[in-house]
Write a protein that holds these residues in place. Structure first.
Motif, PDB file in Angstrom:
ATOM      1  N   VAL A 195       0.862  -1.178   0.000  1.00  0.00           N
ATOM      2  CA  VAL A 195       0.000   0.000   0.000  1.00  0.00           C
ATOM      3  C   VAL A 195       0.901   1.231   0.000  1.00  0.00           C
ATOM      4  CG1 VAL A 195      -1.627   1.298   1.439  1.00  0.00           C
ATOM      5  CG2 VAL A 195      -1.868  -1.183   1.203  1.00  0.00           C
ATOM      6  N   LEU A 196       0.490   2.258  -0.736  1.00  0.00           N
ATOM      7  CA  LEU A 196       1.215   3.531  -0.750  1.00  0.00           C
ATOM      8  C   LEU A 196       0.412   4.581   0.006  1.00  0.00           C
ATOM      9  CD1 LEU A 196       2.242   3.673  -4.507  1.00  0.00           C
ATOM     10  CD2 LEU A 196       3.812   3.735  -2.584  1.00  0.00           C
ATOM     11  N   VAL A 197       1.091   5.383   0.802  1.00  0.00           N
ATOM     12  CA  VAL A 197       0.422   6.487   1.490  1.00  0.00           C
ATOM     13  C   VAL A 197       1.110   7.804   1.143  1.00  0.00           C
ATOM     14  CG1 VAL A 197      -0.498   5.193   3.426  1.00  0.00           C
ATOM     15  CG2 VAL A 197       1.762   6.180   3.611  1.00  0.00           C
ATOM     16  N   ALA A 198       0.309   8.854   1.142  1.00  0.00           N
ATOM     17  CA  ALA A 198       0.818  10.214   0.991  1.00  0.00           C
ATOM     18  C   ALA A 198       0.665  10.892   2.346  1.00  0.00           C
ATOM     19  CB  ALA A 198       0.034  10.970  -0.082  1.00  0.00           C
ATOM     20  N   ILE A 199       1.757  11.465   2.838  1.00  0.00           N
ATOM     21  CA  ILE A 199       1.778  12.062   4.178  1.00  0.00           C
ATOM     22  C   ILE A 199       2.243  13.510   4.080  1.00  0.00           C
ATOM     23  CG2 ILE A 199       2.832  11.932   6.475  1.00  0.00           C
ATOM     24  CD1 ILE A 199       3.133   8.884   5.957  1.00  0.00           C
ATOM     25  N   LYS A 200       1.515  14.384   4.738  1.00  0.00           N
ATOM     26  CA  LYS A 200       1.867  15.806   4.805  1.00  0.00           C
ATOM     27  C   LYS A 200       1.784  16.227   6.260  1.00  0.00           C
ATOM     28  CE  LYS A 200       1.843  20.175   3.104  1.00  0.00           C
ATOM     29  NZ  LYS A 200       3.044  20.798   2.772  1.00  0.00           N
ATOM     30  N   ASP A 201       2.848  16.808   6.762  1.00  0.00           N
ATOM     31  CA  ASP A 201       2.892  17.246   8.172  1.00  0.00           C
ATOM     32  C   ASP A 201       2.471  16.111   9.121  1.00  0.00           C
ATOM     33  OD1 ASP A 201       3.694  19.797   7.358  1.00  0.00           O
ATOM     34  OD2 ASP A 201       1.612  20.465   7.135  1.00  0.00           O
ATOM     35  N   ASN A 202       3.018  14.914   8.903  1.00  0.00           N
ATOM     36  CA  ASN A 202       2.743  13.724   9.717  1.00  0.00           C
ATOM     37  C   ASN A 202       1.290  13.270   9.702  1.00  0.00           C
ATOM     38  OD1 ASN A 202       5.422  13.278  10.606  1.00  0.00           O
ATOM     39  ND2 ASN A 202       5.184  14.988  12.030  1.00  0.00           N
ATOM     40  N   GLN A 203       0.522  13.692   8.697  1.00  0.00           N
ATOM     41  CA  GLN A 203      -0.880  13.314   8.576  1.00  0.00           C
ATOM     42  C   GLN A 203      -1.077  12.582   7.245  1.00  0.00           C
ATOM     43  OE1 GLN A 203      -3.495  16.712   8.532  1.00  0.00           O
ATOM     44  NE2 GLN A 203      -5.237  15.508   7.868  1.00  0.00           N
ATOM     45  N   VAL A 204      -1.746  11.425   7.284  1.00  0.00           N
ATOM     46  CA  VAL A 204      -2.069  10.691   6.058  1.00  0.00           C
ATOM     47  C   VAL A 204      -3.148  11.484   5.316  1.00  0.00           C
ATOM     48  CG1 VAL A 204      -3.037   8.564   5.104  1.00  0.00           C
ATOM     49  CG2 VAL A 204      -1.471   8.453   7.060  1.00  0.00           C
ATOM     50  N   ILE A 205      -2.825  11.888   4.089  1.00  0.00           N
ATOM     51  CA  ILE A 205      -3.778  12.674   3.294  1.00  0.00           C
ATOM     52  C   ILE A 205      -4.299  11.912   2.075  1.00  0.00           C
ATOM     53  CG2 ILE A 205      -2.854  14.881   4.086  1.00  0.00           C
ATOM     54  CD1 ILE A 205      -1.431  15.090   1.311  1.00  0.00           C
ATOM     55  N   GLY A 206      -3.768  10.713   1.865  1.00  0.00           N
ATOM     56  CA  GLY A 206      -4.238   9.914   0.737  1.00  0.00           C
ATOM     57  C   GLY A 206      -3.459   8.632   0.622  1.00  0.00           C
ATOM     58  N   GLY A 207      -3.871   7.837  -0.360  1.00  0.00           N
ATOM     59  CA  GLY A 207      -3.163   6.586  -0.564  1.00  0.00           C
ATOM     60  C   GLY A 207      -3.684   5.805  -1.747  1.00  0.00           C
ATOM     61  N   LEU A 208      -3.025   4.672  -1.961  1.00  0.00           N
ATOM     62  CA  LEU A 208      -3.337   3.779  -3.066  1.00  0.00           C
ATOM     63  C   LEU A 208      -3.205   2.347  -2.581  1.00  0.00           C
ATOM     64  CD1 LEU A 208      -2.021   4.034  -6.684  1.00  0.00           C
ATOM     65  CD2 LEU A 208      -1.714   1.924  -5.423  1.00  0.00           C
ATOM     66  N   ALA A 209      -4.190   1.525  -2.935  1.00  0.00           N
ATOM     67  CA  ALA A 209      -4.165   0.107  -2.571  1.00  0.00           C
ATOM     68  C   ALA A 209      -4.486  -0.731  -3.809  1.00  0.00           C
ATOM     69  CB  ALA A 209      -5.174  -0.178  -1.464  1.00  0.00           C
ATOM     70  N   TYR A 210      -4.085  -1.975  -3.767  1.00  0.00           N
ATOM     71  CA  TYR A 210      -4.265  -2.899  -4.885  1.00  0.00           C
ATOM     72  C   TYR A 210      -5.229  -4.013  -4.523  1.00  0.00           C
ATOM     73  CZ  TYR A 210       0.287  -0.893  -6.237  1.00  0.00           C
ATOM     74  OH  TYR A 210       1.318  -0.042  -6.550  1.00  0.00           O
ATOM     75  N   ALA A 215      -8.069   1.070  -4.809  1.00  0.00           N
ATOM     76  CA  ALA A 215      -8.515   2.335  -4.226  1.00  0.00           C
ATOM     77  C   ALA A 215      -7.407   3.368  -4.378  1.00  0.00           C
ATOM     78  CB  ALA A 215      -8.848   2.147  -2.749  1.00  0.00           C
ATOM     79  N   VAL A 216      -7.782   4.524  -4.896  1.00  0.00           N
ATOM     80  CA  VAL A 216      -6.888   5.685  -4.941  1.00  0.00           C
ATOM     81  C   VAL A 216      -7.714   6.846  -4.423  1.00  0.00           C
ATOM     82  CG1 VAL A 216      -5.498   7.221  -6.383  1.00  0.00           C
ATOM     83  CG2 VAL A 216      -5.684   4.787  -6.982  1.00  0.00           C
ATOM     84  N   PHE A 217      -7.218   7.483  -3.366  1.00  0.00           N
ATOM     85  CA  PHE A 217      -8.008   8.555  -2.762  1.00  0.00           C
ATOM     86  C   PHE A 217      -7.090   9.602  -2.154  1.00  0.00           C
ATOM     87  CE2 PHE A 217     -10.298  10.513   0.810  1.00  0.00           C
ATOM     88  CZ  PHE A 217     -11.427  10.969   0.150  1.00  0.00           C
ATOM     89  N   ILE A 218      -7.459  10.868  -2.363  1.00  0.00           N
ATOM     90  CA  ILE A 218      -6.786  12.015  -1.743  1.00  0.00           C
ATOM     91  C   ILE A 218      -7.855  12.810  -0.998  1.00  0.00           C
ATOM     92  CG2 ILE A 218      -5.454  14.133  -2.149  1.00  0.00           C
ATOM     93  CD1 ILE A 218      -3.988  11.505  -2.914  1.00  0.00           C
ATOM     94  N   SER A 219      -7.580  13.207   0.227  1.00  0.00           N
ATOM     95  CA  SER A 219      -8.520  14.038   0.976  1.00  0.00           C
ATOM     96  C   SER A 219      -8.870  15.273   0.150  1.00  0.00           C
ATOM     97  CB  SER A 219      -7.915  14.480   2.307  1.00  0.00           C
ATOM     98  OG  SER A 219      -7.710  13.371   3.144  1.00  0.00           O
ATOM     99  N   PRO A 220     -10.142  15.648   0.146  1.00  0.00           N
ATOM    100  CA  PRO A 220     -10.593  16.756  -0.717  1.00  0.00           C
ATOM    101  C   PRO A 220      -9.778  18.040  -0.597  1.00  0.00           C
ATOM    102  CG  PRO A 220     -12.481  15.648   0.241  1.00  0.00           C
ATOM    103  CD  PRO A 220     -11.250  15.036   0.878  1.00  0.00           C
ATOM    104  N   GLU A 221      -9.345  18.361   0.605  1.00  0.00           N
ATOM    105  CA  GLU A 221      -8.600  19.623   0.781  1.00  0.00           C
ATOM    106  C   GLU A 221      -7.209  19.592   0.153  1.00  0.00           C
ATOM    107  OE1 GLU A 221      -8.237  17.399   4.778  1.00  0.00           O
ATOM    108  OE2 GLU A 221      -9.707  17.588   3.170  1.00  0.00           O
ATOM    109  N   TRP A 222      -6.733  18.420  -0.241  1.00  0.00           N
ATOM    110  CA  TRP A 222      -5.398  18.294  -0.842  1.00  0.00           C
ATOM    111  C   TRP A 222      -5.447  17.992  -2.336  1.00  0.00           C
ATOM    112  CZ3 TRP A 222      -1.731  20.228   1.939  1.00  0.00           C
ATOM    113  CH2 TRP A 222      -1.887  20.265   3.328  1.00  0.00           C
ATOM    114  N   ARG A 223      -6.629  17.962  -2.918  1.00  0.00           N
ATOM    115  CA  ARG A 223      -6.758  17.655  -4.345  1.00  0.00           C
ATOM    116  C   ARG A 223      -6.295  18.814  -5.208  1.00  0.00           C
ATOM    117  NH1 ARG A 223     -12.584  14.626  -3.840  1.00  0.00           N
ATOM    118  NH2 ARG A 223     -11.763  12.914  -2.577  1.00  0.00           N
ATOM    119  N   GLY A 224      -5.982  18.494  -6.460  1.00  0.00           N
ATOM    120  CA  GLY A 224      -5.571  19.521  -7.416  1.00  0.00           C
ATOM    121  C   GLY A 224      -4.108  19.917  -7.313  1.00  0.00           C
TER     122      GLY A 224
END
Length: 148
Positions: free
Chosen positions: A45-60, A77-86
């Motif tokens: 699984v891949l996670v995206a972390i910003k300021d020690n907070q998980v803001i999104g990720g990808l799973a298979y 599943a691929v998802f980014i928290s709405p406030e971090w999109r774009g």
């Protein structure tokens, strides 16, 4: 301002639990335990972390290949928290996710998505197969991985 960190995680990581809860905000029945079993042999699984907070990720997951009989790896599943999109975070997760799947085991990687333009911008193509409204199956050819 800290940069975004992308890392692999597993069931022993706190990020795993946080990401599962994040996925459940969109897919209430999502559980890593349903797909990440030892015998299934999926990439991490891949996670995206910003300021020690998980803001999104990808799973298979594994699912039947379109127009075939083999079970192959798909993005589940691929998802980014709405406030971090774009900000290109999903694109980076997708690129890294593709790199984790070896062409030794399958020639293409697949996704069932409602954001086809994002995948098209990254070189994915539509697979002609019956899908629900608002979703489409897409695929991308896998490239040989360089040995170290």
């Amino acid at each position: 301002m800290n940069k975004i960190i992308f890392r692999n995680c597993d069931e022993n990581s706190q990020s795993w639990i946080v990401l599962e809860k994040l996925f459940q905000t969109v897919w209430p029945n999502f559980l890593f335990a349903d797909t990440y079993k030892l015998e299934v042999n999926l990439p991490p699984v891949l996670v995206a972390i910003k300021d020690n907070q998980v803001i999104g990720g990808l799973a298979y997951s594994r699912f039947k290949e379109p127009h075939g009989d083999s079970e192959v790896i798909w993005f589940n599943a691929v998802f980014i928290s709405p406030e971090w999109r774009g900000q290109g975070i999903a694109s980076e997760l997708i690129k890294r996710g593709v790199e984790q799947v070896s062409e030794v085991f399958q020639s293409n990687l697949y996704v069932y998505t409602n954001v086809a333009p994002l995948y098209e911008s990254l070189g994915w193509s539509v697979i002609n197969i019956e899908s629900d409204n608002n979703h489409i199956v897409m695929g991308v050819p896998l490239k040989p991985q360089l040995s170290v």
